[in-house]
Design a protein around this motif. Structure first.
Motif, PDB file in Angstrom:
ATOM      1  N   ALA A  68     -17.132  20.945  36.694  1.00 27.37           N
ATOM      2  CA  ALA A  68     -18.094  20.045  36.776  1.00 27.37           C
ATOM      3  C   ALA A  68     -19.260  20.850  35.481  1.00 27.37           C
ATOM      4  O   ALA A  68     -18.459  22.125  34.907  1.00 27.37           O
ATOM      5  CB  ALA A  68     -18.910  20.957  38.477  1.00 27.37           C
ATOM      6  N   ARG A  69     -19.878  20.128  35.192  1.00 32.15           N
ATOM      7  CA  ARG A  69     -20.631  20.637  33.666  1.00 32.15           C
ATOM      8  C   ARG A  69     -22.039  19.994  33.896  1.00 32.15           C
ATOM      9  O   ARG A  69     -22.797  19.057  34.355  1.00 32.15           O
ATOM     10  CB  ARG A  69     -20.075  19.885  32.841  1.00 32.15           C
ATOM     11  CG  ARG A  69     -19.893  18.208  32.800  1.00 32.15           C
ATOM     12  CD  ARG A  69     -18.933  17.804  31.292  1.00 32.15           C
ATOM     13  NE  ARG A  69     -17.199  18.486  32.213  1.00 32.15           N
ATOM     14  CZ  ARG A  69     -16.729  18.820  31.560  1.00 32.15           C
ATOM     15  NH1 ARG A  69     -17.079  18.608  29.979  1.00 32.15           N
ATOM     16  NH2 ARG A  69     -15.581  19.170  32.028  1.00 32.15           N
ATOM     17  N   THR A  70     -22.531  20.329  33.344  1.00 32.26           N
ATOM     18  CA  THR A  70     -24.243  19.896  32.692  1.00 32.26           C
ATOM     19  C   THR A  70     -24.465  19.805  31.354  1.00 32.26           C
ATOM     20  O   THR A  70     -24.145  20.582  30.450  1.00 32.26           O
ATOM     21  CB  THR A  70     -25.468  21.435  32.933  1.00 32.26           C
ATOM     22  OG1 THR A  70     -25.022  21.581  34.898  1.00 32.26           O
ATOM     23  CG2 THR A  70     -26.591  20.718  33.431  1.00 32.26           C
ATOM     24  N   TYR A  93     -28.842  17.952  33.397  1.00 35.47           N
ATOM     25  CA  TYR A  93     -28.037  16.771  34.388  1.00 35.47           C
ATOM     26  C   TYR A  93     -26.855  16.955  34.464  1.00 35.47           C
ATOM     27  O   TYR A  93     -25.780  17.598  33.957  1.00 35.47           O
ATOM     28  CB  TYR A  93     -28.206  15.899  33.852  1.00 35.47           C
ATOM     29  CG  TYR A  93     -29.462  15.075  33.499  1.00 35.47           C
ATOM     30  CD1 TYR A  93     -29.811  14.327  34.896  1.00 35.47           C
ATOM     31  CD2 TYR A  93     -29.519  14.926  32.246  1.00 35.47           C
ATOM     32  CE1 TYR A  93     -31.271  13.756  34.865  1.00 35.47           C
ATOM     33  CE2 TYR A  93     -31.277  14.101  31.940  1.00 35.47           C
ATOM     34  CZ  TYR A  93     -31.774  13.945  33.342  1.00 35.47           C
ATOM     35  OH  TYR A  93     -33.281  13.653  32.867  1.00 35.47           O
ATOM     36  N   THR A  94     -26.529  17.308  35.794  1.00 39.63           N
ATOM     37  CA  THR A  94     -24.945  18.340  36.438  1.00 39.63           C
ATOM     38  C   THR A  94     -24.745  16.974  37.270  1.00 39.63           C
ATOM     39  O   THR A  94     -24.448  16.076  37.803  1.00 39.63           O
ATOM     40  CB  THR A  94     -25.358  18.527  37.904  1.00 39.63           C
ATOM     41  OG1 THR A  94     -26.234  19.793  37.156  1.00 39.63           O
ATOM     42  CG2 THR A  94     -23.804  19.335  38.417  1.00 39.63           C
ATOM     43  N   ASP A  96     -21.027  16.945  38.719  1.00 33.62           N
ATOM     44  CA  ASP A  96     -19.377  17.190  39.109  1.00 33.62           C
ATOM     45  C   ASP A  96     -18.373  16.759  40.369  1.00 33.62           C
ATOM     46  O   ASP A  96     -19.371  15.657  40.353  1.00 33.62           O
ATOM     47  CB  ASP A  96     -20.666  18.011  40.518  1.00 33.62           C
ATOM     48  CG  ASP A  96     -19.504  19.067  41.592  1.00 33.62           C
ATOM     49  OD1 ASP A  96     -18.619  18.594  41.746  1.00 33.62           O
ATOM     50  OD2 ASP A  96     -20.286  19.661  42.260  1.00 33.62           O
ATOM     51  N   ASN A 101     -18.917  12.901  39.897  1.00 34.74           N
ATOM     52  CA  ASN A 101     -19.653  13.059  38.714  1.00 34.74           C
ATOM     53  C   ASN A 101     -20.045  12.120  37.571  1.00 34.74           C
ATOM     54  O   ASN A 101     -20.702  11.425  36.915  1.00 34.74           O
ATOM     55  CB  ASN A 101     -17.672  12.535  38.014  1.00 34.74           C
ATOM     56  CG  ASN A 101     -17.433  14.161  36.947  1.00 34.74           C
ATOM     57  OD1 ASN A 101     -18.582  14.921  37.164  1.00 34.74           O
ATOM     58  ND2 ASN A 101     -16.227  13.947  36.609  1.00 34.74           N
ATOM     59  N   THR A 123     -22.424  22.217  29.211  1.00 33.33           N
ATOM     60  CA  THR A 123     -21.273  23.646  29.658  1.00 33.33           C
ATOM     61  C   THR A 123     -20.298  23.227  29.680  1.00 33.33           C
ATOM     62  O   THR A 123     -19.724  24.383  29.743  1.00 33.33           O
ATOM     63  CB  THR A 123     -22.185  23.687  30.719  1.00 33.33           C
ATOM     64  OG1 THR A 123     -22.240  23.141  32.218  1.00 33.33           O
ATOM     65  CG2 THR A 123     -23.506  24.082  30.872  1.00 33.33           C
TER      66      THR A 123
END
Length: 138
Positions: A68-70, A93-94, A96, A101, A123
């Motif tokens: 997961a990343r933002t 915006y996340t 996941d 995703n 991130t």
């Protein structure tokens, strides 16, 4: 349907084989990745005509290999490809893999031919990343 599918797309940079065309090929498993440690980076799609667009759907590869990343990005629009207005201000915006995703960004409908995503942070990796850049009209 997705107005960006198969349309011309340009980038400020890309890493290795991860070019901008991967974002409009209909396959979220292929992706664009910008040069590392070089924010801001942009992707711009030309829809070929002006449409009343009000939503973009952004996808990363759905593989569980992706954490997961933002990603922090803004959306800009243009009717002529040279004068740009902010459609959606910069926000995080996340993405996941546990929920596909995918990030959906909505904004007031207006006639636009070109849409640009400007990435300023991620991130999960020091670059902009995108598997699919989908654009929808109202």
């Amino acid at each position: 349907g997705n107005l960006a599918a198969g349309r011309p797309v340009t980038e400020t940079s890309h890493a290795d084989v991860y070019g901008a065309a991967n974002t409009v090929d209909g396959n979220a498993g292929t992706y664009w990745e910008s040069a590392n440690n070089a924010f801001p980076q942009s992707l711009t799609v030309d829809l070929g005509a002006t449409y009343p667009v009000s939503r973009v759907v952004l996808k990363l590869p759905p593989s569980s290999a992706w954490q997961a990343r933002t990603q922090t990005l803004s959306v800009l629009g243009s009717t002529d490809g040279s004068t740009w207005t902010t459609v959606k201000a910069s926000a995080g915006y996340t993405f996941d893999p546990a929920t596909g995703n995918t990030a959906t960004i909505t904004f007031p409908s207006a006639g636009r031919r070109h849409l640009r995503l400007t990435f300023t942070g991620n991130t999960g990796w020091p670059a902009g990343q995108l598997g699919e850049f989908e654009v929808y009209a109202t």
